[in-house]
Design an enzyme around this catalytic site. Structure first.
Site, mmCIF file in Angstrom:
data_model
loop_
_atom_site.group_PDB
_atom_site.id
_atom_site.type_symbol
_atom_site.label_atom_id
_atom_site.label_comp_id
_atom_site.label_asym_id
_atom_site.label_seq_id
_atom_site.Cartn_x
_atom_site.Cartn_y
_atom_site.Cartn_z
ATOM 1 N N LYS A 195 0.856 -1.184 0.000
ATOM 2 C CA LYS A 195 0.000 0.000 0.000
ATOM 3 C C LYS A 195 0.892 1.235 0.000
ATOM 4 O O LYS A 195 1.821 1.340 0.793
ATOM 5 C CB LYS A 195 -0.888 -0.025 1.245
ATOM 6 C CG LYS A 195 -1.942 1.057 1.299
ATOM 7 C CD LYS A 195 -2.797 0.879 2.548
ATOM 8 C CE LYS A 195 -3.861 1.951 2.645
ATOM 9 N NZ LYS A 195 -4.669 1.800 3.887
ATOM 10 N N HIS A 251 -0.124 4.416 0.455
ATOM 11 C CA HIS A 251 -0.678 5.553 1.182
ATOM 12 C C HIS A 251 -1.092 5.081 2.581
ATOM 13 O O HIS A 251 -1.015 3.890 2.880
ATOM 14 C CB HIS A 251 -1.886 6.147 0.444
ATOM 15 C CG HIS A 251 -3.011 5.175 0.264
ATOM 16 N ND1 HIS A 251 -3.009 4.207 -0.718
ATOM 17 C CD2 HIS A 251 -4.167 4.989 0.971
ATOM 18 C CE1 HIS A 251 -4.124 3.483 -0.634
ATOM 19 N NE2 HIS A 251 -4.836 3.934 0.383
#
Length: 221
Positions: free
Chosen positions: A102, A104
């Site tokens: 991921k 963010h």
């Protein structure tokens, strides 16, 4: 423990997860049985499955501090097993991984508790051992220790072509490679013991085929 293993086989048959007939495996073999853990797919069934995982882990005597579930099936299995362990008085953290990092928020590939201490990897079966290898790498990279692998069913099956079968099963290879136990709720011998002698009953007529498959491709426990 033996009774628990037989209960699990019966539960898997009743849930339609363990089926008998003729099925083509990933290795291209015609197998007389098929185990599809993806069919443990409602709340009641998942809860009972998790109880089998939790009790098997407790009975194994493996010392552990947390659980890890490799994406994707292992995510649900580790989560549910953590709930079942807590209900038995053993509250431990758990984590799982994403297939892609991921970029963010918190970022990274690990979701849940920080990987630390002795970690048990929970999955449905071991075929090629790829998810175990990836899990071990993630756990060690975090500074934690892979303590064991816990699976639902050990097929006790050698890999390779008929004229060049491996000496060990995937489960045995994983245990040897990583120096840790692979614990299963049940295995092929338990399945065979569950099937009644003789071909009069619906299940009994599959026993000879399963025994022949075990003789041809199986390893010793």
């Amino acid at each position: 423990m033996e009774n628990l293993r037989q209960q699990f086989i019966a539960f898997s048959v009743d849930a339609g997860v363990l089926r008998f007939g003729e099925f083509i495996t990933k290795a291209g073999r015609t197998s007389p049985y098929f185990f599809n853990a993806g069919l443990f797919n409602d709340g009641a069934i998942l809860g009972r499955l998790a109880d089998f995982y939790a009790q098997t882990l407790i009975d194994s005597g493996v010392e552990f501090d947390m659980l890890f579930g490799p994406a994707y099936k292992g995510i649900t299995l580790a989560s549910a097993t953590a709930v079942a362990l807590a209900a038995k008085g053993r509250n431990v953290p758990f984590a799982f991984n994403r297939k892609e990092a991921k970029d963010h928020g918190e970022g990274g590939t690990i979701v849940g508790a920080k990987l630390a201490g002795r970690v048990v990897i929970i999955d449905d079966v071991i075929s090629a051992g790829t998810s175990v290898r990836e899990s071990v790498d993630l756990i060690r990279a975090a500074g934690a220790t892979p303590a064991a692998v816990l699976i639902a069913l050990d097929r006790m099956e050698r890999s390779g072509k008929d004229d060049a079968l491996s000496a060990a099963s995937a489960v045995q290879e994983v245990s040897k490679t990583y120096g840790m136990p692979v614990v299963s709720i049940a295995n092929l011998d338990d399945l065979l013991a569950y099937l009644p002698q003789g071909g009069d009953s619906e299940l009994g007529r599959y026993r000879a085929a399963v025994a022949a498959y075990r003789q041809r491709y199986g390893v010793t426990a």
